[in-house]
Design a protein around this motif. Structure first.
Motif, PDB file in Angstrom:
ATOM      1  N   ASP A  19     -16.277 -11.201  -1.088  1.00  0.00           N
ATOM      2  CA  ASP A  19     -16.342 -10.478   0.189  1.00  0.00           C
ATOM      3  C   ASP A  19     -15.514  -9.200   0.125  1.00  0.00           C
ATOM      4  O   ASP A  19     -14.425  -9.182  -0.453  1.00  0.00           O
ATOM      5  CB  ASP A  19     -15.814 -11.364   1.325  1.00  0.00           C
ATOM      6  N   GLY A  20     -16.046  -8.147   0.747  1.00  0.00           N
ATOM      7  CA  GLY A  20     -15.373  -6.858   0.721  1.00  0.00           C
ATOM      8  C   GLY A  20     -15.664  -6.055  -0.529  1.00  0.00           C
ATOM      9  O   GLY A  20     -15.018  -5.032  -0.792  1.00  0.00           O
ATOM     10  N   GLU A  59     -20.234 -10.066   2.328  1.00  0.00           N
ATOM     11  CA  GLU A  59     -19.906  -8.806   2.991  1.00  0.00           C
ATOM     12  C   GLU A  59     -19.468  -7.753   1.968  1.00  0.00           C
ATOM     13  O   GLU A  59     -18.844  -8.079   0.958  1.00  0.00           O
ATOM     14  CB  GLU A  59     -18.795  -9.014   4.019  1.00  0.00           C
ATOM     15  N   THR A  60     -19.795  -6.502   2.259  1.00  0.00           N
ATOM     16  CA  THR A  60     -19.361  -5.393   1.418  1.00  0.00           C
ATOM     17  C   THR A  60     -18.415  -4.515   2.231  1.00  0.00           C
ATOM     18  O   THR A  60     -18.147  -4.784   3.403  1.00  0.00           O
ATOM     19  CB  THR A  60     -20.561  -4.546   0.954  1.00  0.00           C
ATOM     20  N   ASP A  61     -17.923  -3.447   1.606  1.00  0.00           N
ATOM     21  CA  ASP A  61     -17.062  -2.526   2.356  1.00  0.00           C
ATOM     22  C   ASP A  61     -17.898  -1.494   3.097  1.00  0.00           C
ATOM     23  O   ASP A  61     -17.356  -0.601   3.743  1.00  0.00           O
ATOM     24  CB  ASP A  61     -16.063  -1.840   1.419  1.00  0.00           C
ATOM     25  N   SER A  86     -12.836  -5.593  -4.863  1.00  0.00           N
ATOM     26  CA  SER A  86     -13.070  -6.053  -3.495  1.00  0.00           C
ATOM     27  C   SER A  86     -11.917  -5.580  -2.627  1.00  0.00           C
ATOM     28  O   SER A  86     -10.772  -5.506  -3.079  1.00  0.00           O
ATOM     29  CB  SER A  86     -13.163  -7.582  -3.448  1.00  0.00           C
ATOM     30  N   TYR A  87     -12.223  -5.264  -1.371  1.00  0.00           N
ATOM     31  CA  TYR A  87     -11.191  -4.845  -0.441  1.00  0.00           C
ATOM     32  C   TYR A  87     -10.711  -5.979   0.459  1.00  0.00           C
ATOM     33  O   TYR A  87      -9.927  -5.767   1.368  1.00  0.00           O
ATOM     34  CB  TYR A  87     -11.712  -3.701   0.438  1.00  0.00           C
ATOM     35  N   GLU A  88     -11.199  -7.201   0.207  1.00  0.00           N
ATOM     36  CA  GLU A  88     -10.790  -8.345   1.026  1.00  0.00           C
ATOM     37  C   GLU A  88     -10.339  -9.491   0.131  1.00  0.00           C
ATOM     38  O   GLU A  88     -10.855 -10.602   0.215  1.00  0.00           O
ATOM     39  CB  GLU A  88     -11.941  -8.776   1.940  1.00  0.00           C
ATOM     40  N   GLY A  90      -7.372 -10.815   0.195  1.00  0.00           N
ATOM     41  CA  GLY A  90      -6.468 -11.681   0.936  1.00  0.00           C
ATOM     42  C   GLY A  90      -5.235 -12.076   0.159  1.00  0.00           C
ATOM     43  O   GLY A  90      -4.498 -11.226  -0.349  1.00  0.00           O
ATOM     44  N   TYR A  93      -4.422 -10.403  -3.260  1.00  0.00           N
ATOM     45  CA  TYR A  93      -3.879  -9.058  -3.250  1.00  0.00           C
ATOM     46  C   TYR A  93      -2.480  -9.015  -2.640  1.00  0.00           C
ATOM     47  O   TYR A  93      -1.619  -8.261  -3.087  1.00  0.00           O
ATOM     48  CB  TYR A  93      -4.814  -8.145  -2.460  1.00  0.00           C
ATOM     49  N   GLU A  94      -2.241  -9.841  -1.640  1.00  0.00           N
ATOM     50  CA  GLU A  94      -0.981  -9.783  -0.902  1.00  0.00           C
ATOM     51  C   GLU A  94       0.114 -10.642  -1.517  1.00  0.00           C
ATOM     52  O   GLU A  94       1.295 -10.283  -1.502  1.00  0.00           O
ATOM     53  CB  GLU A  94      -1.219 -10.210   0.553  1.00  0.00           C
TER      54      GLU A  94
END
Length: 332
Positions: A19-20, A59-61, A86-88, A90, A93-94
């Motif tokens: 997603d993302g 989902e995409t960005d 991916s930009y999501e 979660g 990444y964090e």
């Protein structure tokens, strides 16, 4: 390489869509690996896209989703797994940890499967522990964060991609094209990779690294560049070329030329020359009947021993082994 056997099956590339995701990067493996074929017209790769969930939308960005027809089971059948950005991501990444869903999907990957990432897809490989103690890269803007979050990784922010054998990582966006072309070149040789590059209308091998794309103040347009020197050198790779010779082509001091070259290309003139000579040697080993000594001279290495050392360092094989693999093989 030798003609594929009768029981030949294409190398299976599975792209993990999260997603993302960025649609452009999701499409890179399909475009690059979808092109190569052998002399019988058989595809050399099979490309499959999968999700961490059962088939359905991801989902995409952008303002649309993509329908993914395969679930995580596809990962168990992969020869190569590619993780685009991916930009999501979660927790990945964090906090540098996998979600249970993603961990379960990655656990399906067979030992020995080649892994690759495009841009921030590297966070997935890092969180899975696949990059501990190994070199890796990502988009230059993410390099510091990646290093802080995963201090055991040897992050190199200056290169377009890193090939560490069974794990490969690339810088941002278009560097994914460079990485995929490199894998085609590694699997089936320069001629096949060049054919893919021609039809994709991209250079088969981009010069330099990410340093050339980092924002800097715009230089005075009246200042000379190093383009002429590079063109001059490419026509004389078989000759001894000194740094002073290249600087003279631009009427610069060696110090100024070296600085300007690094700004434009991202690596030193010496590193660039070695890259070009390795590529020249590869082409000659694949396409000519010249002896190893003759190839070494034509590529500018001087001696077979010198060429052997450089090819071992760059490709992990000797000139003779490279020729046996790629001299008679798949035609572009």
């Amino acid at each position: 390489m030798a003609a594929p056997p009768e029981d030949f099956r294409p190398h299976r590339v599975v792209v993990l869509a999260l997603d993302g995701l960025l649609p452009f990067e999701l499409g890179i493996p399909h475009r690059i690996f979808g092109r190569p074929r052998d002399e019988r017209g058989r595809r050399l790769y099979e490309v499959v896209t999968c999700s961490v969930r059962p088939p359905g939308p991801v989902e995409t960005d952008a303002d649309f989703a993509v329908h993914i027809a395969h679930g995580p089971q596809a990962l168990a059948e992969a020869d190569t797994v590619i993780v685009p950005a991916s930009y999501e991501l979660g927790p990945v990444y964090e906090e540098g940890r996998l979600t249970d869903e993603l961990a379960a999907a990655l656990a399906r990957i067979r030992p020995g499967t080649r892994l690759a990432s495009i841009c921030t897809g590297v966070y997935v490989l890092a969180a899975a522990g696949r990059l501990d103690g190994r070199p890796a890269t990502t988009h230059w803007a993410e390099a510091d964060r990646l290093q802080r979050l995963f201090p055991r990784i040897k992050v190199d922010a200056d290169v377009l991609y890193v090939d560490d054998g069974d794990v490969l990582t690339s810088a941002g966006v278009a560097a994914g094209i460079d990485l995929c072309l490199h894998m085609v070149r590694r699997d089936f040789g320069t001629a096949v990779a060049n054919d893919v590059a021609r039809h994709t209308v991209v250079p088969p091998h981009r010069e330099g690294g990410q340093a050339q794309y980092i924002h800097r103040p715009v230089p005075d347009p009246q200042l000379a560049t190093t383009t002429a020197a590079r063109s001059w050198a490419l026509g004389r790779l078989h000759e001894p070329i000194q740094l002073r010779d290249m600087a003279d082509q631009e009427a610069m001091s060696v110090r100024t030329f070296t600085r300007r070259f690094r700004e434009e290309v991202g690596i030193s003139p010496g590193q660039w020359l070695t890259q070009q000579r390795v590529e020249r040697a590869r082409q000659l080993l694949e396409t000519s009947d010249l002896s190893i000594d003759q190839v070494a001279r034509e590529a500018g290495f001087g001696t077979a021993q010198s060429m052997r050392q450089h090819l071992q360092q760059a490709l992990g094989v000797t000139p003779s082994a490279y020729r046996r693999t790629f001299r008679t093989g798949v035609k572009a």
